[in-house]
Design a protein around this motif. Structure first.
Motif, mmCIF file in Angstrom:
data_model
loop_
_atom_site.group_PDB
_atom_site.id
_atom_site.type_symbol
_atom_site.label_atom_id
_atom_site.label_comp_id
_atom_site.label_asym_id
_atom_site.label_seq_id
_atom_site.Cartn_x
_atom_site.Cartn_y
_atom_site.Cartn_z
ATOM 1 N N TYR A 70 0.816 -1.229 0.000
ATOM 2 C CA TYR A 70 0.000 0.000 0.000
ATOM 3 C C TYR A 70 0.840 1.266 0.000
ATOM 4 O O TYR A 70 0.312 2.367 -0.155
ATOM 5 C CB TYR A 70 -0.922 -0.009 1.214
ATOM 6 N N LYS A 114 -1.029 -7.368 -1.641
ATOM 7 C CA LYS A 114 -1.502 -6.366 -0.678
ATOM 8 C C LYS A 114 -2.993 -6.526 -0.405
ATOM 9 O O LYS A 114 -3.479 -6.167 0.675
ATOM 10 C CB LYS A 114 -1.200 -4.953 -1.180
ATOM 11 N N ASP A 147 -5.643 -2.378 4.730
ATOM 12 C CA ASP A 147 -4.950 -1.194 4.236
ATOM 13 C C ASP A 147 -4.541 -0.321 5.426
ATOM 14 O O ASP A 147 -5.397 0.284 6.091
ATOM 15 C CB ASP A 147 -5.879 -0.415 3.302
#
Length: 349
Positions: free
Chosen positions: A222, A256, A261
């Motif tokens: 991220y 990811k 996140d």
């Protein structure tokens, strides 16, 4: 050499001619220490020596056996017959009848000949033409000698028992089977185990089920991490399939997407209409990227900057520290918009 169908007609013909390598049927009329005497219906009797008999102990006078004529006259004047050779030929006949063009068999090349190689498959010779070797080994067929390899039967001749086979055709079949197996397991959204094959400037090639898939840098982390910064060849990890297209042979992976996140927590702490200090990290004519803290970047558009600017380059340069106000946030896309149209000016020089 082949076994003819034992009809009475062809057996009678064989009796009269005593042809070598032909099948013959005979009744045991005498058993002695050396073997059997057979009545084969002709002028001569036949003899089956012990080394040519299968399980001598189970036979008695009057039993009928079938053998192959090895010699029309041995040292004792008998027609020499082998029951064992007949059984071997019979077994070969039965085995040959089970083979078909397209079958995959394991062979062992033993001899290089003009135009190809000869390999052994049980009691059969198999010819492999040079044109049907793997491309990388066509100039050096010795690579295959005495190795066990899989081949595909491409031609058969029943009478001569000739078999022609292809390594290349087997590889095509094997590749298709592997390809079918791979695509049957791949679907968007599934999680797979992968091994990093190599990293590149744009991402990494990842081996999944013996196939190369692609991990792009944008799907590594991220915070704009690059694959070569995170992985090295041989590293193992879990990946999610983001996209697959069998026709194009393309599979895109992500890593990811399997993690929360971390930017959400960082971006959440910045409140709309509040002022924060930031550092200019990029300048364009129409705006500037402002770093509020490590891994948190926002955008200041020229229309939200000081009045009267024709280009952001007039006022801003990389490294400047400035006071900005949070105008809006888009947490779904991790975007923060800034503004600087104040009734006062505040700058740190």
């Amino acid at each position: 050499m082949s076994i003819e169908k034992l009809t009475q007609d062809n057996i009678d013909k064989s009796f009269k001619k005593y042809e070598k390598n032909k099948a013959v049927s005979g009744k045991i009329v005498l058993i002695n220490k050396d073997g059997f005497v057979l009545n084969i219906g002709g002028k001569k009797d036949a003899f089956v020596y012990n080394e040519d008999i299968c399980n001598k102990e189970k036979y008695k006078n009057g039993d009928v056996i079938i053998g192959i004529i090895k010699d029309t006259k041995d040292e004792n004047g008998f027609v020499k017959v082998s029951q064992k050779e007949y059984e071997i030929l019979k077994q070969n006949e039965e085995e040959f009848s089970t083979l078909k063009i397209g079958n995959i068999i394991e062979v062992q090349p033993t001899l290089i000949v003009n135009g190809g190689m000869i390999a052994k498959y049980h009691n059969f010779n198999v010819f492999i033409p040079n044109s049907h070797l793997e491309f990388q080994h066509r100039k050096d067929p010795k690579y295959y000698i005495n190795k066990k390899i899989n081949v595909c039967i491409i031609q058969m001749e029943t009478v001569s028992k000739k078999i022609v086979a292809s390594i290349k055709s087997y590889k095509i079949i094997e590749e298709k089977e592997l390809d079918d197996a791979f695509w049957s397991k791949i679907d968007d959204g599934i999680i797979v185990d992968g091994i990093i094959k190599k990293t590149t400037e744009f991402g990494a090639f990842v081996t999944v089920y013996n196939r190369d898939c692609l991990l792009l840098n944008k799907d590594v982390g991220y915070f704009n991490e690059k694959a070569k910064e995170v992985y090295k060849a041989g590293d193992k990890d879990k990946f999610i399939v983001l996209f697959h297209d069998r026709e194009k042979g393309k599979v895109l992976l992500g890593v990811k997407q399997l993690k929360d996140d971390p930017r959400i927590k960082l971006y959440n702490k910045y409140e709309i209409d509040k002022n924060y200090m930031g550092r200019v990290v990029k300048v364009f004519n129409y705006g500037a990227v402002i770093e509020l803290e490590q891994n948190v970047r926002a955008f200041l558009h020229i229309s939200d900057a000081e009045y009267g600017l024709l280009s952001m380059h007039e006022k801003y340069k990389i490294g400047d520290e400035i006071l900005v106000k949070i105008k809006s946030k888009d947490l779904d896309n991790n975007k923060i918009s800034l503004e600087r149209k104040y009734e006062y000016e505040y700058e740190i020089k």
